[in-house]
Design a protein around this motif. Sequence first.
Motif, PDB file in Angstrom:
ATOM      1  N   ALA A  16       0.865  -1.269  -0.267  1.00 26.43           N
ATOM      2  CA  ALA A  16      -0.508  -0.174  -0.413  1.00 26.43           C
ATOM      3  C   ALA A  16       0.857   1.278  -0.018  1.00 26.43           C
ATOM      4  CB  ALA A  16      -0.619   0.395   1.102  1.00 26.43           C
ATOM      5  N   GLU A  17       2.190   0.990  -0.249  1.00 30.11           N
ATOM      6  CA  GLU A  17       2.895   2.466  -0.173  1.00 30.11           C
ATOM      7  C   GLU A  17       2.432   3.525  -1.513  1.00 30.11           C
ATOM      8  OE1 GLU A  17       7.818   3.503  -1.339  1.00 30.11           O
ATOM      9  OE2 GLU A  17       7.313   1.129  -0.808  1.00 30.11           O
ATOM     10  N   ALA A  18       2.189   4.329  -1.594  1.00 34.67           N
ATOM     11  CA  ALA A  18       2.278   5.590  -2.171  1.00 34.67           C
ATOM     12  C   ALA A  18       3.069   6.530  -2.724  1.00 34.67           C
ATOM     13  CB  ALA A  18       0.676   6.518  -2.390  1.00 34.67           C
ATOM     14  N   ARG A  19       3.729   7.021  -3.966  1.00 34.96           N
ATOM     15  CA  ARG A  19       4.870   7.694  -4.448  1.00 34.96           C
ATOM     16  C   ARG A  19       4.567   8.858  -4.908  1.00 34.96           C
ATOM     17  NH1 ARG A  19      10.333   3.112  -5.512  1.00 34.96           N
ATOM     18  NH2 ARG A  19       9.748   2.315  -3.652  1.00 34.96           N
ATOM     19  N   CYS A  20       4.776  10.062  -5.000  1.00 36.78           N
ATOM     20  CA  CYS A  20       4.056  10.920  -5.808  1.00 36.78           C
ATOM     21  C   CYS A  20       4.736  11.772  -6.414  1.00 36.78           C
ATOM     22  CB  CYS A  20       3.317  12.068  -4.930  1.00 36.78           C
ATOM     23  SG  CYS A  20       1.784  11.569  -3.957  1.00 36.78           S
ATOM     24  N   TYR A  21       4.980  11.860  -8.099  1.00 36.92           N
ATOM     25  CA  TYR A  21       5.541  12.567  -9.029  1.00 36.92           C
ATOM     26  C   TYR A  21       4.740  13.772  -9.740  1.00 36.92           C
ATOM     27  CZ  TYR A  21       6.904   7.431  -8.574  1.00 36.92           C
ATOM     28  OH  TYR A  21       7.267   6.145  -7.746  1.00 36.92           O
ATOM     29  N   ALA A  22       5.625  14.554 -10.225  1.00 33.50           N
ATOM     30  CA  ALA A  22       5.504  15.577 -11.352  1.00 33.50           C
ATOM     31  C   ALA A  22       6.542  15.503 -12.271  1.00 33.50           C
ATOM     32  CB  ALA A  22       6.048  17.082  -9.951  1.00 33.50           C
ATOM     33  N   LEU A  23       5.129  15.416 -13.235  1.00 33.79           N
ATOM     34  CA  LEU A  23       5.950  15.608 -14.272  1.00 33.79           C
ATOM     35  C   LEU A  23       5.136  16.362 -15.916  1.00 33.79           C
ATOM     36  CD1 LEU A  23       4.542  11.780 -13.460  1.00 33.79           C
ATOM     37  CD2 LEU A  23       6.159  11.790 -15.434  1.00 33.79           C
ATOM     38  N   GLU A  24       6.326  16.946 -16.208  1.00 26.94           N
ATOM     39  CA  GLU A  24       5.157  18.028 -17.812  1.00 26.94           C
ATOM     40  C   GLU A  24       5.170  17.218 -18.538  1.00 26.94           C
ATOM     41  OE1 GLU A  24       8.085  20.915 -18.825  1.00 26.94           O
ATOM     42  OE2 GLU A  24       8.651  20.964 -17.018  1.00 26.94           O
ATOM     43  N   ALA A  25       5.321  15.484 -18.494  1.00 25.61           N
ATOM     44  CA  ALA A  25       4.619  14.690 -19.400  1.00 25.61           C
ATOM     45  C   ALA A  25       4.681  13.215 -19.639  1.00 25.61           C
ATOM     46  CB  ALA A  25       5.098  14.965 -21.814  1.00 25.61           C
ATOM     47  N   LEU A  26       3.768  12.124 -19.632  1.00 26.38           N
ATOM     48  CA  LEU A  26       3.771  11.223 -18.876  1.00 26.38           C
ATOM     49  C   LEU A  26       4.944  10.166 -19.929  1.00 26.38           C
ATOM     50  CD1 LEU A  26       2.704   9.545 -16.686  1.00 26.38           C
ATOM     51  CD2 LEU A  26       0.622   9.510 -18.813  1.00 26.38           C
TER      52      LEU A  26
END
Length: 156
Positions: free
Chosen positions: A130-140
């Motif tokens: 159930a670990e969650a990691r958040c990322y910022a991306l300009e494009a996938l």
Amino acid sequence: MRLVLVRHGEAEARAATDAARALTAHGRQQAAATGRWLAAALAGPVQLLVSPYRRAQETAAEIAACLPQAVTITVPRITPDDDPRQALEAVAGVVTLAQVVVVTHMPLVAGLHQWLCESVIVGGRPFGLAEARCYALEALAPGLAVPEAAFVPALA
């Protein structure tokens, strides 16, 4: 855009098939804790992209209960044995919102992390249950993800 990769919660050890494995009661608690954390971290509409496997579907249901504006979509090509490159293509093919949560499995979730952050598939730290990691991306796309935050449920 903001992308969150989530591994499913604790699942039962055996079932008729791997795809049929359900969350344990502890796994539901883990998923609910992750959902509460995501509710605090994300504001507004969220796309919840989910593996068709039962444990991922149940994890996503617990998360969706905490995210009232979530739209849930099952994505067939984000199962444990899928290739991260093809999984990313499958995810990109259905993304319509600026905030996306992907609920999937090891080893795929670690492979996606590596592909998105480093443009490589091997190596990387495994995800906890159930670990969650958040990322910022300009494009996938590979190599463009910037890690922002992470959460691992601390339920004994």
